[in-house]
Write an enzyme that holds these catalytic residues in place. Structure first.
Site, PDB file in Angstrom:
ATOM      1  N   TYR A 220      -1.208   0.072  10.269  1.00 21.57           N
ATOM      2  CA  TYR A 220      -1.516  -0.549   8.977  1.00 21.57           C
ATOM      3  C   TYR A 220      -0.310  -0.429   8.041  1.00 21.57           C
ATOM      4  O   TYR A 220       0.190  -1.429   7.503  1.00 21.57           O
ATOM      5  CB  TYR A 220      -2.754   0.110   8.355  1.00 21.57           C
ATOM      6  CG  TYR A 220      -3.015  -0.320   6.938  1.00 21.57           C
ATOM      7  CD1 TYR A 220      -3.307  -1.645   6.632  1.00 21.57           C
ATOM      8  CD2 TYR A 220      -2.953   0.598   5.885  1.00 21.57           C
ATOM      9  CE1 TYR A 220      -3.533  -2.045   5.318  1.00 21.57           C
ATOM     10  CE2 TYR A 220      -3.184   0.214   4.576  1.00 21.57           C
ATOM     11  CZ  TYR A 220      -3.468  -1.106   4.306  1.00 21.57           C
ATOM     12  OH  TYR A 220      -3.683  -1.503   3.008  1.00 21.57           O
TER      13      TYR A 220
ATOM     14  N   SER B 145       0.831  -1.206   0.000  1.00 23.74           N
ATOM     15  CA  SER B 145       0.000   0.000   0.000  1.00 23.74           C
ATOM     16  C   SER B 145       0.861   1.251   0.000  1.00 23.74           C
ATOM     17  O   SER B 145       1.988   1.259   0.524  1.00 23.74           O
ATOM     18  CB  SER B 145      -0.866  -0.020   1.263  1.00 23.74           C
ATOM     19  OG  SER B 145      -1.426   1.241   1.504  1.00 23.74           O
TER      20      SER B 145
ATOM     21  N   LYS C 186       2.476  -3.345   6.552  1.00 22.61           N
ATOM     22  CA  LYS C 186       2.738  -3.545   5.115  1.00 22.61           C
ATOM     23  C   LYS C 186       4.247  -3.418   4.832  1.00 22.61           C
ATOM     24  O   LYS C 186       4.814  -4.203   4.074  1.00 22.61           O
ATOM     25  CB  LYS C 186       1.946  -2.523   4.290  1.00 22.61           C
ATOM     26  CG  LYS C 186       0.450  -2.759   4.292  1.00 22.61           C
ATOM     27  CD  LYS C 186       0.080  -3.960   3.438  1.00 22.61           C
ATOM     28  CE  LYS C 186      -1.381  -4.317   3.542  1.00 22.61           C
ATOM     29  NZ  LYS C 186      -1.734  -5.543   2.820  1.00 22.61           N
TER      30      LYS C 186
HETATM   31  N1  UFG Z   1     -12.581  11.326   2.809  1.00 16.25           N
HETATM   32  C1  UFG Z   1     -13.537  12.266   3.158  1.00 16.25           C
HETATM   33  N2  UFG Z   1     -14.715  11.792   3.620  1.00 16.25           N
HETATM   34  C2  UFG Z   1     -15.004  10.474   3.762  1.00 16.25           C
HETATM   35  C3  UFG Z   1     -14.020   9.533   3.403  1.00 16.25           C
HETATM   36  C4  UFG Z   1     -12.814  10.002   2.931  1.00 16.25           C
HETATM   37  O1  UFG Z   1     -13.330  13.471   3.060  1.00 16.25           O
HETATM   38  O2  UFG Z   1     -16.105  10.131   4.209  1.00 16.25           O
HETATM   39  C5  UFG Z   1     -11.310  11.810   2.270  1.00 16.25           C
HETATM   40  C6  UFG Z   1     -10.124  11.350   3.111  1.00 16.25           C
HETATM   41  O3  UFG Z   1      -9.866  12.303   4.103  1.00 16.25           O
HETATM   42  C7  UFG Z   1      -9.037  11.260   2.039  1.00 16.25           C
HETATM   43  C8  UFG Z   1      -9.785  10.899   0.767  1.00 16.25           C
HETATM   44  O4  UFG Z   1     -11.144  11.242   1.011  1.00 16.25           O
HETATM   45  O5  UFG Z   1      -8.463  12.507   1.869  1.00 16.25           O
HETATM   46  C9  UFG Z   1      -9.713   9.427   0.439  1.00 16.25           C
HETATM   47  O6  UFG Z   1     -10.068   8.687   1.594  1.00 16.25           O
HETATM   48  P1  UFG Z   1     -10.297   7.113   1.576  1.00 16.25           P
HETATM   49  O7  UFG Z   1     -10.730   6.751   2.962  1.00 16.25           O
HETATM   50  O8  UFG Z   1     -11.176   6.735   0.452  1.00 16.25           O
HETATM   51  O9  UFG Z   1      -8.860   6.545   1.262  1.00 16.25           O
HETATM   52  P2  UFG Z   1      -7.474   6.866   2.001  1.00 16.25           P
HETATM   53  O10 UFG Z   1      -6.743   7.836   1.118  1.00 16.25           O
HETATM   54  O11 UFG Z   1      -7.639   7.219   3.404  1.00 16.25           O
HETATM   55  O12 UFG Z   1      -6.845   5.432   1.980  1.00 16.25           O
HETATM   56  C10 UFG Z   1      -5.932   5.091   1.062  1.00 16.25           C
HETATM   57  C11 UFG Z   1      -5.968   3.573   0.917  1.00 16.25           C
HETATM   58  C12 UFG Z   1      -5.379   2.915   2.122  1.00 16.25           C
HETATM   59  C13 UFG Z   1      -4.045   3.523   2.449  1.00 16.25           C
HETATM   60  C14 UFG Z   1      -4.172   5.014   2.650  1.00 16.25           C
HETATM   61  C15 UFG Z   1      -2.833   5.653   2.960  1.00 16.25           C
HETATM   62  O13 UFG Z   1      -7.307   3.124   0.735  1.00 16.25           O
HETATM   63  O14 UFG Z   1      -5.210   1.538   1.868  1.00 16.25           O
HETATM   64  O15 UFG Z   1      -4.681   5.584   1.474  1.00 16.25           O
HETATM   65  O16 UFG Z   1      -3.009   6.922   3.515  1.00 16.25           O
HETATM   66  F1  UFG Z   1      -3.564   2.994   3.579  1.00 16.25           F
END
Ligand code: UFG
Length: 338
Positions: free
Chosen positions: A138, A114, A142
Site C-alpha cells: 500500500y 498517505s 502511494k
Molecule cells: N488498532 C487496534 N485495534 C483495532 C484497530 C486498530 O488496536 O481493532 C490500532 C492499530 O494497531 C493502530 C491504531 O489502532 O495502532 C490505528 O489503527 P487504524 O487501523 O485505525 O489505522 P492505521 O494507523 O493502521 O492506518 C493508518 C492509515 C493508513 C496508513 C497507515 C500507515 O489509516 O492509511 O496508517 O501505517 F496506511
C-alpha cells in the site's frame, strides 16, 4: 471551476465535495461505487465509471479544470496479501487517470497520499523530508505514484499537490456523511461499535510497544480538516503555486488506550476491550510535523480528538440500521445493551 473527484463518493471524497461546493467550486463525482455511496453525493453531478476506462474518463474530463484523485485500495494488511490488486488499482489504473488528465490538457492534480509512505520513521515528528521507506505494498504504491507525479510535473508542466494523510477519522457535523465500510478495520469506528455493543469488544493490537502505556500512538485528523486542506491545495494550484507535498495531521498523538478512554467519555458508555498480539506492520508511533502545511498551505486543523469522537459517535448512532444491513453476520446489539 469544475473539479473532477475520482473516487469522490467515498469517505474522504464526499466530505471534500461538500466543502468544495461551499467554497464555490463545482464538484463532479467520478466513482465506480465499489466502496463509495451514492447517497453521499446525491446533490452533485455523478458519473459512474472505472478508472481503467479511458473512454469514460475522456468524456468525464471534458470542461474540467482540476482533478482530485481519491480512488485507491487502502488496507495495509490486504495489500500484503493481494499486492497485485493494489499495484493494479493504485498504480496501473491511477496512471490511466493521470495520462487521461494530461491528454485532456488539465494541469492541476491533487493526490491522496498517505503517511504509509514513511514506513517506520526514524525521526519524530515526521516531516515531508523524512525519508520515504514504505514497508508494505500500500505504502509502496502511494510513494510510486508520488514519483510519477514528480516526473509528469517536470516533463509535461503538470502542477500537483500530494497530501499525505495521517489517521483520518470523524464525520461531518451534519450527521449525513461518515465512515461506512462493509469491512471495518479502523480503530475509531471499531471502538464506537464496541461501545454500542455492535461487537463484543475492541481488540487492542499490542500493549508492549515502547510508548508510555504500551499501545500504538497515532495522529488522528478530522475528516473535515482534511477536506479544508484540499480546498487550500486547490486554491494554491489555481493561484499558480508550485507542485508540493504536505503532511496532513494535527501534530498530536494519542495511544489506543487514550482513544478508548476519550470514546468512553464522549459516549458515556464503557468500551469492552481485549489485548491481542501486535498487528503485523504497525509502526509504534506516527505523528506529523504540520509546519509546512501551516506555512505554505495556510492550513491548520481546527478540531481535536474529542471533536473527532463526538462527530463519529453521532454518525454511528444515526447509522446503526445501515450498519446491521451491511454486516449481517455481526452480533445484533439489542439484547446485549448495558
Ligand atoms: N488498532 C487496534 N485495534 C483495532 C484497530 C486498530 O488496536 O481493532 C490500532 C492499530 O494497531 C493502530 C491504531 O489502532 O495502532 C490505528 O489503527 P487504524 O487501523 O485505525 O489505522 P492505521 O494507523 O493502521 O492506518 C493508518 C492509515 C493508513 C496508513 C497507515 C500507515 O489509516 O492509511 O496508517 O501505517 F496506511
Amino acid at each position: 471551476m469544475r473539479v473532477l473527484l475520482v473516487g469522490g463518493a467515498g469517505y474522504i471524497g464526499s466530505h471534500v465535495a461538500l466543502r468544495l461546493s461551499e467554497r464555490g467550486f463545482v464538484p463532479v463525482i467520478y466513482d465506480n461505487f465499489s466502496t463509495g455511496h451514492r447517497r453521499f453525493v446525491d446533490q452533485f453531478e455523478v458519473i459512474q465509471g472505472e478508472m481503467a476506462d479511458c473512454e469514460c474518463l475522456r468524456h468525464a474530463l471534458k470542461n474540467i479544470d482540476a482533478v482530485i484523485h481519491f480512488a485507491a485500495k487502502a488496507y495495509v494488511g490486504e495489500s500484503i496479501l493481494k499486492p497485485r490488486e493494489y499495484y493494479t488499482t493504485n498504480m496501473t489504473d491511477a496512471l490511466t487517470l493521470l495520462n487521461a488528465t494530461v491528454d485532456a490538457g488539465i494541469r492541476k492534480f491533487i493526490f491522496s497520499s498517505s503517511c504509509a509512505v514513511y514506513g517506520v520513521p526514524e525521526q519524530l515528528p515526521i516531516r515531508e523530508t523524512t525519508p520515504r521507506i514504505p514497508i508494505n505494498p500500500y505504502g509502496q504504491t502511494k510513494a510510486a505514484f508520488e514519483d510519477a507525479l514528480r516526473s509528469y510535473s517536470a516533463a509535461y508542466g503538470l502542477r500537483f499537490v500530494a497530501l499525505r494523510y495521517f489517521n483520518a477519522a470523524g464525520a461531518d457535523e451534519s450527521g449525513t456523511l461518515g465512515e461506512m465500510r462493509s469491512t471495518e478495520t479502523h480503530l475509531i469506528p471499531l471502538v464506537l461499535k464496541a461501545a454500542l455493543r455492535r461487537s463484543q469488544q475492541v481488540n487492542i493490537f499490542g500493549n508492549d510497544y515502547t510508548t508510555p502505556d504500551g499501545t500504538c500512538i497515532r495522529d488522528y485528523i478530522h475528516v473535515n480538516d482534511l477536506a479544508s486542506a484540499h480546498v487550500s491545495a486547490l486554491e494554491l494550484l489555481f493561484n499558480e503555486g508550485e507542485s508540493d507535498v504536505f503532511n496532513l495531521g494535527t501534530g498530536v498523538g494519542f495511544s489506543v488506550l487514550e482513544v478508548i478512554a476519550a470514546a468512553e467519555k464522549v459516549s458515556s458508555l464503557r468500551v469492552p476491550r481485549a489485548i491481542l498480539p501486535r498487528r503485523t506492520g504497525d509502526p509504534p508511533i506516527l505523528v506529523c510535523d504540520g509546519e509546512h502545511a501551516r506555512r505554505k498551505l495556510h492550513w491548520s486543523p481546527q478540531r481535536g480528538l474529542i471533536e473527532i469522537l463526538r462527530t463519529a459517535w453521532k454518525w454511528q448512532i444515526a447509522n446503526q440500521a445501515d450498519d446491521l444491513l451491511s454486516t449481517p453476520l455481526r452480533q445484533s446489539s439489542a439484547q446485549h445493551r448495558p
